[in-house]
Design a protein around this motif. Structure first.
Motif, PDB file in Angstrom:
ATOM      1  N   LEU A 207      36.250  43.187   8.215  1.00 19.05           N
ATOM      2  CA  LEU A 207      35.223  43.148   9.261  1.00 19.05           C
ATOM      3  C   LEU A 207      33.840  42.905   8.671  1.00 19.05           C
ATOM      4  O   LEU A 207      33.073  42.066   9.166  1.00 19.05           O
ATOM      5  N   PHE A 208      33.492  43.621   7.609  1.00 15.49           N
ATOM      6  CA  PHE A 208      32.169  43.455   6.999  1.00 15.49           C
ATOM      7  C   PHE A 208      31.999  42.057   6.407  1.00 15.49           C
ATOM      8  O   PHE A 208      30.928  41.467   6.481  1.00 15.49           O
ATOM      9  N   ALA A 209      33.060  41.507   5.820  1.00 15.47           N
ATOM     10  CA  ALA A 209      32.985  40.157   5.235  1.00 15.47           C
ATOM     11  C   ALA A 209      32.906  39.082   6.314  1.00 15.47           C
ATOM     12  O   ALA A 209      32.148  38.124   6.179  1.00 15.47           O
ATOM     13  N   GLY A 210      33.665  39.246   7.383  1.00 17.87           N
ATOM     14  CA  GLY A 210      33.734  38.219   8.412  1.00 17.87           C
ATOM     15  C   GLY A 210      32.657  38.295   9.466  1.00 17.87           C
ATOM     16  O   GLY A 210      32.388  37.309  10.164  1.00 17.87           O
ATOM     17  N   LEU A 211      32.045  39.463   9.607  1.00 16.37           N
ATOM     18  CA  LEU A 211      30.984  39.686  10.600  1.00 16.37           C
ATOM     19  C   LEU A 211      29.809  40.349   9.881  1.00 16.37           C
ATOM     20  O   LEU A 211      29.600  41.565   9.994  1.00 16.37           O
ATOM     21  N   PRO A 212      29.041  39.597   9.112  1.00 18.26           N
ATOM     22  CA  PRO A 212      28.026  40.195   8.238  1.00 18.26           C
ATOM     23  C   PRO A 212      26.936  40.979   8.963  1.00 18.26           C
ATOM     24  O   PRO A 212      26.265  41.805   8.332  1.00 18.26           O
ATOM     25  N   ASP A 213      26.767  40.767  10.261  1.00 19.55           N
ATOM     26  CA  ASP A 213      25.778  41.531  11.015  1.00 19.55           C
ATOM     27  C   ASP A 213      26.436  42.533  11.962  1.00 19.55           C
ATOM     28  O   ASP A 213      25.817  42.986  12.932  1.00 19.55           O
ATOM     29  N   LEU A 214      27.675  42.912  11.685  1.00 15.15           N
ATOM     30  CA  LEU A 214      28.412  43.835  12.548  1.00 15.15           C
ATOM     31  C   LEU A 214      27.611  45.110  12.782  1.00 15.15           C
ATOM     32  O   LEU A 214      27.093  45.722  11.845  1.00 15.15           O
ATOM     33  N   SER A 215      27.519  45.505  14.052  1.00 14.42           N
ATOM     34  CA  SER A 215      26.864  46.769  14.393  1.00 14.42           C
ATOM     35  C   SER A 215      27.694  47.493  15.444  1.00 14.42           C
ATOM     36  O   SER A 215      28.341  46.863  16.282  1.00 14.42           O
ATOM     37  N   LEU A 216      27.679  48.807  15.366  1.00 14.47           N
ATOM     38  CA  LEU A 216      28.406  49.663  16.284  1.00 14.47           C
ATOM     39  C   LEU A 216      27.414  50.416  17.156  1.00 14.47           C
ATOM     40  O   LEU A 216      26.344  50.808  16.676  1.00 14.47           O
ATOM     41  N   THR A 217      27.782  50.626  18.414  1.00 11.60           N
ATOM     42  CA  THR A 217      26.957  51.401  19.335  1.00 11.60           C
ATOM     43  C   THR A 217      27.835  52.425  20.032  1.00 11.60           C
ATOM     44  O   THR A 217      28.901  52.080  20.543  1.00 11.60           O
TER      45      THR A 217
ATOM     46  N   PRO B  47      39.362  69.676  22.808  1.00 11.32           N
ATOM     47  CA  PRO B  47      40.077  70.718  22.074  1.00 11.32           C
ATOM     48  C   PRO B  47      40.748  70.163  20.815  1.00 11.32           C
ATOM     49  O   PRO B  47      40.898  68.953  20.661  1.00 11.32           O
ATOM     50  N   ALA B  48      41.126  71.065  19.944  1.00 17.78           N
ATOM     51  CA  ALA B  48      41.913  70.750  18.749  1.00 17.78           C
ATOM     52  C   ALA B  48      41.240  69.732  17.844  1.00 17.78           C
ATOM     53  O   ALA B  48      41.895  68.854  17.283  1.00 17.78           O
ATOM     54  N   GLY B  49      39.909  69.835  17.686  1.00 18.70           N
ATOM     55  CA  GLY B  49      39.202  68.953  16.766  1.00 18.70           C
ATOM     56  C   GLY B  49      39.078  67.520  17.231  1.00 18.70           C
ATOM     57  O   GLY B  49      38.900  66.614  16.418  1.00 18.70           O
ATOM     58  N   ARG B  50      39.161  67.281  18.519  1.00 21.88           N
ATOM     59  CA  ARG B  50      39.095  65.907  19.030  1.00 21.88           C
ATOM     60  C   ARG B  50      37.674  65.543  19.447  1.00 21.88           C
ATOM     61  O   ARG B  50      36.956  66.342  20.033  1.00 21.88           O
ATOM     62  N   ILE B  51      37.329  64.286  19.164  1.00 22.63           N
ATOM     63  CA  ILE B  51      36.049  63.723  19.597  1.00 22.63           C
ATOM     64  C   ILE B  51      36.363  62.426  20.322  1.00 22.63           C
ATOM     65  O   ILE B  51      37.043  61.548  19.782  1.00 22.63           O
ATOM     66  N   TRP B  52      35.881  62.319  21.551  1.00 20.70           N
ATOM     67  CA  TRP B  52      36.081  61.132  22.386  1.00 20.70           C
ATOM     68  C   TRP B  52      34.835  60.280  22.288  1.00 20.70           C
ATOM     69  O   TRP B  52      33.723  60.762  22.491  1.00 20.70           O
ATOM     70  N   LEU B  53      35.023  58.997  21.974  1.00 21.07           N
ATOM     71  CA  LEU B  53      33.902  58.058  21.879  1.00 21.07           C
ATOM     72  C   LEU B  53      34.090  56.905  22.842  1.00 21.07           C
ATOM     73  O   LEU B  53      35.158  56.297  22.881  1.00 21.07           O
ATOM     74  N   GLU B  54      33.064  56.590  23.596  1.00 20.06           N
ATOM     75  CA  GLU B  54      32.986  55.312  24.287  1.00 20.06           C
ATOM     76  C   GLU B  54      32.036  54.494  23.429  1.00 20.06           C
ATOM     77  O   GLU B  54      30.891  54.889  23.206  1.00 20.06           O
ATOM     78  N   TRP B  55      32.528  53.382  22.897  1.00 23.94           N
ATOM     79  CA  TRP B  55      31.716  52.650  21.923  1.00 23.94           C
ATOM     80  C   TRP B  55      31.979  51.161  22.009  1.00 23.94           C
ATOM     81  O   TRP B  55      32.891  50.708  22.686  1.00 23.94           O
ATOM     82  N   SER B  56      31.128  50.412  21.342  1.00 25.10           N
ATOM     83  CA  SER B  56      31.286  48.965  21.292  1.00 25.10           C
ATOM     84  C   SER B  56      30.799  48.473  19.943  1.00 25.10           C
ATOM     85  O   SER B  56      30.159  49.199  19.185  1.00 25.10           O
ATOM     86  N   ASN B  57      31.150  47.227  19.653  1.00 25.70           N
ATOM     87  CA  ASN B  57      30.617  46.598  18.450  1.00 25.70           C
ATOM     88  C   ASN B  57      30.285  45.149  18.757  1.00 25.70           C
ATOM     89  O   ASN B  57      30.734  44.578  19.751  1.00 25.70           O
ATOM     90  N   ARG B  58      29.469  44.590  17.883  1.00 29.90           N
ATOM     91  CA  ARG B  58      29.027  43.206  18.025  1.00 29.90           C
ATOM     92  C   ARG B  58      28.809  42.647  16.628  1.00 29.90           C
ATOM     93  O   ARG B  58      28.300  43.332  15.751  1.00 29.90           O
ATOM     94  N   GLY B  59      29.216  41.392  16.437  1.00 33.33           N
ATOM     95  CA  GLY B  59      28.997  40.734  15.161  1.00 33.33           C
ATOM     96  C   GLY B  59      29.111  39.229  15.320  1.00 33.33           C
ATOM     97  O   GLY B  59      29.733  38.733  16.256  1.00 33.33           O
ATOM     98  N   THR B  60      28.481  38.517  14.400  1.00 34.97           N
ATOM     99  CA  THR B  60      28.484  37.059  14.443  1.00 34.97           C
ATOM    100  C   THR B  60      29.423  36.519  13.377  1.00 34.97           C
ATOM    101  O   THR B  60      29.323  36.879  12.200  1.00 34.97           O
ATOM    102  N   ARG B  61      30.335  35.636  13.801  1.00 37.98           N
ATOM    103  CA  ARG B  61      31.280  35.001  12.884  1.00 37.98           C
ATOM    104  C   ARG B  61      30.589  33.881  12.111  1.00 37.98           C
ATOM    105  O   ARG B  61      29.502  33.432  12.478  1.00 37.98           O
ATOM    106  N   ALA B  62      31.258  33.396  11.072  1.00 36.43           N
ATOM    107  CA  ALA B  62      30.706  32.327  10.231  1.00 36.43           C
ATOM    108  C   ALA B  62      30.398  31.063  11.040  1.00 36.43           C
ATOM    109  O   ALA B  62      29.468  30.332  10.718  1.00 36.43           O
ATOM    110  N   ASP B  63      31.157  30.822  12.119  1.00 37.23           N
ATOM    111  CA  ASP B  63      30.917  29.625  12.931  1.00 37.23           C
ATOM    112  C   ASP B  63      29.786  29.812  13.943  1.00 37.23           C
ATOM    113  O   ASP B  63      29.507  28.930  14.748  1.00 37.23           O
ATOM    114  N   GLY B  64      29.157  30.989  13.941  1.00 43.20           N
ATOM    115  CA  GLY B  64      28.058  31.272  14.854  1.00 43.20           C
ATOM    116  C   GLY B  64      28.478  31.914  16.158  1.00 43.20           C
ATOM    117  O   GLY B  64      27.627  32.355  16.928  1.00 43.20           O
ATOM    118  N   SER B  65      29.779  31.977  16.437  1.00 45.52           N
ATOM    119  CA  SER B  65      30.226  32.617  17.675  1.00 45.52           C
ATOM    120  C   SER B  65      30.098  34.138  17.536  1.00 45.52           C
ATOM    121  O   SER B  65      30.151  34.692  16.445  1.00 45.52           O
TER     122      SER B  65
END
Length: 149
Positions: A62-72, A80-98
């Motif tokens: 992921l870090f190599a293919g999406l050099p600007d990868l960011s998580l939100t 309970p029982a040590g659980r953490i629920w996350l609603e999250w997203s990520n964004r990154g730009t591929r080498a082709d600009g997409s």
């Protein structure tokens, strides 16, 4: 509030892992995972895996293919029982600009101050033309009108 939303997550290994991911610090990330970490992907069972070796492989790619990868983090809750629920997203730009975007929920289990497991529900964001009626039609009739996809 931090723009990444990581401050919504309680102090501990999940918060440290997310912060390390946003710094692209693979080694710091890996210290937060148990060696026997188990990732279960219910919507795609073949993608499930066990072991921090695969965590390294995934995030290095992921870090190599999406050099600007960011998580939100959009929201977080402690369960309970040590659980953490996350609603999250990520964004990154591929080498082709997409741009790659994904969003979803992960339910992480913390054991002995390490991330021991995750139920992983992160999916690519679909900007296609299909609305809710198309989606329900595909569920009922299948994508091609025949069997289930």
């Amino acid at each position: 509030m931090d723009a990444s939303g990581i401050d919504r997550v309680p102090d501990g290994p999940v918060r440290r892992m997310l912060a390390a991911a946003n710094r692209h610090d693979l080694e710091a990330m890996l210290t937060e995972f148990a060696d026997d970490y188990r990732n279960t992907t219910p919507a795609h069972p073949a993608r499930s895996f066990t072991g921090s070796v695969q965590v390294r492989k995934n995030w290095a790619a992921l870090f190599a293919g999406l050099p600007d990868l960011s998580l939100t983090v959009h929201d977080a809750a402690t369960g309970p029982a040590g659980r953490i629920w996350l609603e999250w997203s990520n964004r990154g730009t591929r080498a082709d600009g997409s741009v790659q975007r994904a969003a979803g929920v992960s339910i992480l289990t913390v054991r002995d101050d390490r991330i021991a497991a995750a139920q992983f529900y992160l999916e690519p964001v679909d900007h296609g033309p299909g609305d809710v009626n198309v989606a329900i039609g595909e569920v009922v009739r299948g994508i091609d009108g025949g069997g289930r996809p």
